[in-house]
Design a protein around this motif. Structure first.
Motif, PDB file in Angstrom:
ATOM      1  N   VAL A  20       4.369 -18.025   8.858  1.00  0.00           N
ATOM      2  CA  VAL A  20       4.892 -17.664   7.540  1.00  0.00           C
ATOM      3  C   VAL A  20       6.006 -18.623   7.154  1.00  0.00           C
ATOM      4  N   GLY A  21       5.818 -19.329   6.077  1.00  0.00           N
ATOM      5  CA  GLY A  21       6.851 -20.251   5.586  1.00  0.00           C
ATOM      6  C   GLY A  21       7.717 -19.552   4.561  1.00  0.00           C
ATOM      7  N   PRO A  22       8.740 -20.250   4.035  1.00  0.00           N
ATOM      8  CA  PRO A  22       9.640 -19.626   3.064  1.00  0.00           C
ATOM      9  C   PRO A  22       8.919 -19.140   1.808  1.00  0.00           C
ATOM     10  N   LYS A  23       7.934 -19.918   1.359  1.00  0.00           N
ATOM     11  CA  LYS A  23       7.223 -19.524   0.131  1.00  0.00           C
ATOM     12  C   LYS A  23       6.393 -18.274   0.339  1.00  0.00           C
ATOM     13  N   SER A  24       5.666 -18.218   1.463  1.00  0.00           N
ATOM     14  CA  SER A  24       4.847 -17.029   1.751  1.00  0.00           C
ATOM     15  C   SER A  24       5.737 -15.815   1.912  1.00  0.00           C
ATOM     16  N   ALA A  25       6.879 -15.997   2.598  1.00  0.00           N
ATOM     17  CA  ALA A  25       7.782 -14.877   2.837  1.00  0.00           C
ATOM     18  C   ALA A  25       8.235 -14.288   1.504  1.00  0.00           C
ATOM     19  N   GLN A  26       8.591 -15.180   0.583  1.00  0.00           N
ATOM     20  CA  GLN A  26       9.055 -14.717  -0.721  1.00  0.00           C
ATOM     21  C   GLN A  26       7.940 -13.989  -1.461  1.00  0.00           C
ATOM     22  N   ARG A  27       6.733 -14.525  -1.340  1.00  0.00           N
ATOM     23  CA  ARG A  27       5.589 -13.922  -2.019  1.00  0.00           C
ATOM     24  C   ARG A  27       5.319 -12.521  -1.473  1.00  0.00           C
ATOM     25  N   ILE A  28       5.379 -12.405  -0.140  1.00  0.00           N
ATOM     26  CA  ILE A  28       5.138 -11.111   0.499  1.00  0.00           C
ATOM     27  C   ILE A  28       6.165 -10.086   0.023  1.00  0.00           C
ATOM     28  N   VAL A  29       7.445 -10.498   0.036  1.00  0.00           N
ATOM     29  CA  VAL A  29       8.507  -9.557  -0.306  1.00  0.00           C
ATOM     30  C   VAL A  29       8.376  -9.098  -1.764  1.00  0.00           C
ATOM     31  N   PHE A  30       8.103 -10.032  -2.670  1.00  0.00           N
ATOM     32  CA  PHE A  30       7.966  -9.629  -4.071  1.00  0.00           C
ATOM     33  C   PHE A  30       6.729  -8.761  -4.272  1.00  0.00           C
ATOM     34  N   HIS A  31       5.713  -9.028  -3.495  1.00  0.00           N
ATOM     35  CA  HIS A  31       4.512  -8.184  -3.572  1.00  0.00           C
ATOM     36  C   HIS A  31       4.856  -6.753  -3.160  1.00  0.00           C
ATOM     37  N   LEU A  32       5.550  -6.617  -2.024  1.00  0.00           N
ATOM     38  CA  LEU A  32       5.914  -5.299  -1.524  1.00  0.00           C
ATOM     39  C   LEU A  32       6.844  -4.594  -2.513  1.00  0.00           C
ATOM     40  N   LEU A  33       7.691  -5.370  -3.141  1.00  0.00           N
ATOM     41  CA  LEU A  33       8.704  -4.819  -4.034  1.00  0.00           C
ATOM     42  C   LEU A  33       8.089  -4.272  -5.312  1.00  0.00           C
ATOM     43  N   THR A  34       7.174  -5.037  -5.888  1.00  0.00           N
ATOM     44  CA  THR A  34       6.701  -4.682  -7.224  1.00  0.00           C
ATOM     45  C   THR A  34       5.276  -4.154  -7.257  1.00  0.00           C
ATOM     46  N   LYS A  35       4.421  -4.632  -6.349  1.00  0.00           N
ATOM     47  CA  LYS A  35       3.006  -4.281  -6.489  1.00  0.00           C
ATOM     48  C   LYS A  35       2.583  -3.155  -5.556  1.00  0.00           C
ATOM     49  N   ASP A  36       3.217  -3.069  -4.389  1.00  0.00           N
ATOM     50  CA  ASP A  36       2.680  -2.155  -3.389  1.00  0.00           C
ATOM     51  C   ASP A  36       3.794  -1.508  -2.544  1.00  0.00           C
ATOM     52  N   PRO A  37       4.603  -0.645  -3.176  1.00  0.00           N
ATOM     53  CA  PRO A  37       5.725  -0.040  -2.437  1.00  0.00           C
ATOM     54  C   PRO A  37       5.257   0.788  -1.229  1.00  0.00           C
ATOM     55  N   GLU A  38       4.064   1.359  -1.322  1.00  0.00           N
ATOM     56  CA  GLU A  38       3.542   2.176  -0.215  1.00  0.00           C
ATOM     57  C   GLU A  38       3.332   1.309   1.032  1.00  0.00           C
ATOM     58  N   ALA A  39       2.847   0.103   0.831  1.00  0.00           N
ATOM     59  CA  ALA A  39       2.601  -0.813   1.956  1.00  0.00           C
ATOM     60  C   ALA A  39       3.885  -1.093   2.714  1.00  0.00           C
ATOM     61  N   ALA A  40       4.989  -1.216   2.008  1.00  0.00           N
ATOM     62  CA  ALA A  40       6.271  -1.491   2.659  1.00  0.00           C
ATOM     63  C   ALA A  40       6.609  -0.374   3.640  1.00  0.00           C
ATOM     64  N   ARG A  41       6.413   0.884   3.213  1.00  0.00           N
ATOM     65  CA  ARG A  41       6.701   2.003   4.115  1.00  0.00           C
ATOM     66  C   ARG A  41       5.754   2.014   5.310  1.00  0.00           C
ATOM     67  N   ARG A  42       4.470   1.722   5.045  1.00  0.00           N
ATOM     68  CA  ARG A  42       3.477   1.705   6.126  1.00  0.00           C
ATOM     69  C   ARG A  42       3.821   0.641   7.172  1.00  0.00           C
ATOM     70  N   ILE A  43       4.134  -0.529   6.688  1.00  0.00           N
ATOM     71  CA  ILE A  43       4.468  -1.638   7.599  1.00  0.00           C
ATOM     72  C   ILE A  43       5.711  -1.277   8.405  1.00  0.00           C
ATOM     73  N   ALA A  44       6.719  -0.720   7.698  1.00  0.00           N
ATOM     74  CA  ALA A  44       7.975  -0.396   8.370  1.00  0.00           C
ATOM     75  C   ALA A  44       7.751   0.609   9.497  1.00  0.00           C
ATOM     76  N   SER A  45       6.973   1.649   9.225  1.00  0.00           N
ATOM     77  CA  SER A  45       6.818   2.678  10.263  1.00  0.00           C
ATOM     78  C   SER A  45       5.927   2.168  11.401  1.00  0.00           C
ATOM     79  N   ALA A  46       4.896   1.379  11.046  1.00  0.00           N
ATOM     80  CA  ALA A  46       4.030   0.837  12.098  1.00  0.00           C
ATOM     81  C   ALA A  46       4.820  -0.091  13.020  1.00  0.00           C
TER      82      ALA A  46
END
Lengths: 202, 417
Positions: A22-48
């Motif tokens: 994961v490079g800086p660009k991918s990391a940023q993309r992932i975080v913005f995705h979790l933030l705006t598009k898929d908040p449920e995924a963030a919780r799932r990833i965190a608990s897993a």
């Protein structure tokens, strides 16, 4: 507007950026995705992730990953398999690779790395002591070294052969050669040289 | 054809010797067929003192002449950078970019047969920290493969440091020449350097004796591979030096000798070569000799924590007649000697790869008298190589034959004469 004004986002990006592949660009993309598009995924990833280390441990015998209450000789891979054959690999992921190939009915031993003096990894940092104990205790007849075919893997294999052979076991190494479905013409000279050395009668 | 990479293998006893000898046959047949590689068009943008330049060199000799500081050597440097991806001067990539510009672009069309399409176009673009190297318009990520497209041999005033200075420059010269013939040497050298660093770390850290024993063995094998390669290369080089001596005899008068001396073996060059050359398998022979130096050095190495022997310390001793060139030869002799080495390496390259490299000669006229120059150029003309020569004076009207290229350069402006 600089990202430094958003410490929570920045921290999260930094955390992802440290992951392999994961490079800086991918990391940023992932975080913005979790933030705006898929908040449920963030919780799932965190608990897993949070429970990962509670649910998965290393087998104290073979250093393979174990889930649930099983452990020791009962770890899933080694269960009731041929104890006379022991396959040594670098990482737990390599166990899955050998398993996928099928045909191997012996047990595994995970080294958790390879000897690399420049990175400060020596024999004591790996599960080599446990390996020697297993060879003595489990009635192993043949140790198959399945380390990666690079310089560090080669050095580690030679070291293992040096300490295991005096214990009266047969020590073998995976063949080096041409990948199936490839072309001879495109093989690099090192591989080709090794293949010629390791040729066999048919 | 990538067959020439198989050069790693030529050991008589080895099972693939048969294939190797076959390949050798193919190669020698190709040698006769293959005309030299030629630069037919060169285009530069923002390189040194050239905002933009286009040059169509002649297939044989090309004279670049003009006053000092006009940018003659810069053109040789451009051809060298385009083919070798480094300057022969001590210059960084950034240093080659025209002042006040962000990037440079070089493009060369090379042809292997006259009139035929068999050729290659190389492009090198450097901007800030970005570098793009293209082969026939396609980006080439593998530098080794780019570098194997077109080879150049260079002789410039500082070249004679090969003869004059310490062994590091000689090792660099011979290893580079060897790697040009046999790219596998680079991989072997990289492997050796890593094993050397690892072994030094282990010696310093007082590693367990089993690990050290395994690494000692690996280091020895790797060292033997490098030494055997260098010895074999010297064997080929000597043959080409002998050929050159005929054309340079009038100028040199004495034989050029190059012998390999291995640090810590305690053997003189000749004994060493006798020992190493007597065996059928040079690698095994080198290993046997080096094992002795390893054993002798062992105690000292444990104490000092640093490897005391190996090809990274060895030297190529160059002699003119019976005297060491470094101490005894005059400046002019050293110059001629260096030139002979460069040309012998080019000859060896031709024999191995079936292609004459492009020859770049910077400032040949200074310190070489006319007779020497005549000998050298006569030899080069006979090889049929494409040659670029810089000088401050205009060449004589018949220099380089009828088809020779003559380019006058003044303040970065080039005009064909």
């Amino acid at each position: 507007m600089p990202l430094s004004r958003f410490p929570a986002i920045e921290e999260c990006i930094e955390a992802f950026r440290r992951l392999p592949g994961v490079g800086p660009k991918s990391a940023q993309r992932i975080v913005f995705h979790l933030l705006t598009k898929d908040p449920e995924a963030a919780r799932r990833i965190a608990s897993a992730c949070a429970s990962l280390h509670e649910r998965v441990r290393l087998c104290p015998t073979c250093a393979m990953l174990v889930e649930g209450e099983a452990g020791g000789a009962d770890c899933r891979v080694c269960g009731d398999r041929d104890p006379s054959l022991l396959c040594v690999v670098e990482e737990p992921a390599d166990v899955f690779a050998v398993e996928r190939a099928g045909g191997f009915r012996g047990r595994f031993h995970v080294l958790m790395g390879v000897i690399s003096p420049l990175e400060g990894v020596e024999a004591e940092d790996l599960t080599i002591r446990q390996l020697a104990e297993r060879v003595k205790a489990e009635g192993v007849k043949e140790v198959i070294l399945a380390l990666n075919p690079n310089m560090a893997g080669e050095g580690t294999s030679l070291y293992l052969a040096r300490i295991l052979k005096p214990m009266g076991v047969r020590v073998t190494q995976l063949a080096h050669g041409l990948p199936m479905g490839s072309h001879l013409e495109y093989a690099d000279e090192m591989t080709l040289a090794r293949s010629l050395e390791g040729r066999r009668e048919i | 054809m990538h067959i020439s990479h198989l050069h790693v293998f030529p050991q008589i006893h080895s099972p693939y010797y048969f294939y190797y000898s076959l390949i050798l046959k193919i190669q020698t047949q190709e040698t006769r067929k293959n005309p030299p590689v030629r630069l037919v068009r060169l285009a530069l943008r923002h390189f040194r003192n050239y905002p933009a330049l286009s040059l169509e060199p002649a297939p044989g000799f090309n004279y670049l002449f003009g006053p000092n500081g006009a940018g003659k050597t810069n053109l040789l440097e451009a051809i060298h950078f385009l083919t070798r991806l480094r300057s022969f001067r001590r210059a960084s990539r950034r240093g080659m970019i025209e002042e006040g510009q962000l990037g440079m672009y070089l493009r060369g069309e090379f042809r292997r047969e006259e009139g035929a399409a068999a050729g290659v176009t190389l492009e090198a673009a450097v901007q800030d920290h970005e570098r793009k190297y293209r082969v026939n318009g396609k980006e080439e990520g593998d530098l080794l493969s780019y570098l194997d497209q077109v080879h150049t041999a260079v002789f410039f005033p500082e070249s004679l440091q090969i003869v004059k200075e310490g062994p590091a420059l000689r090792r660099a010269f011979f290893d580079r020449a060897l790697a040009a013939e046999n790219p596998a040497h680079l991989a072997a050298a990289r492997e050796y350097n890593r094993l050397l660093a690892e072994r030094n770390r282990l010696l310093k850290g007082g590693a367990n004796s089993d690990i050290l024993a395994v690494w000692d063995r690996r280091f020895l094998k790797s060292a033997a591979r490098i030494v055997a390669r260098r010895q074999r290369y010297l064997g080929s080089l000597r043959g080409h030096l002998a050929l050159l001596e005929c054309s340079l005899a009038s100028a040199l008068g004495r034989r050029i000798e190059v012998e390999y001396t291995a640090e810590g073996t305690g053997l003189s060059g000749e004994t060493w070569e006798h020992l190493a050359g007597g065996e059928e398998d040079p690698e095994a022979a080198a290993e046997a000799v080096l094992a002795q130096s390893a054993a002798r050095a062992a105690a000292e190495e444990r104490r000092r924590g640093v490897t005391q022997w190996g090809p990274h310390l060895d030297d190529f001793r160059i002699r003119l007649g019976t005297r060491r060139a470094r101490d005894a030869a005059s400046q002019g002799e050293q110059r001629l000697l260096t030139l002979a080495l460069v040309m012998a390496a080019a000859g060896s390259f031709r024999a191995a790869r079936g292609e004459e490299p492009i020859i770049l000669l910077d400032d040949l006229s200074s310190e070489l008298d006319e007779r020497c120059r005549g000998d050298v150029l006569g030899h080069l003309a006979a090889t049929g190589a494409q040659v670029f020569i810089t000088s401050t004076e205009a060449p004589g009207s018949r220099a380089g034959g009828a088809g020779a290229g003559r380019f006058h350069i003044e303040k970065g402006i080039l005009s064909a004469r």
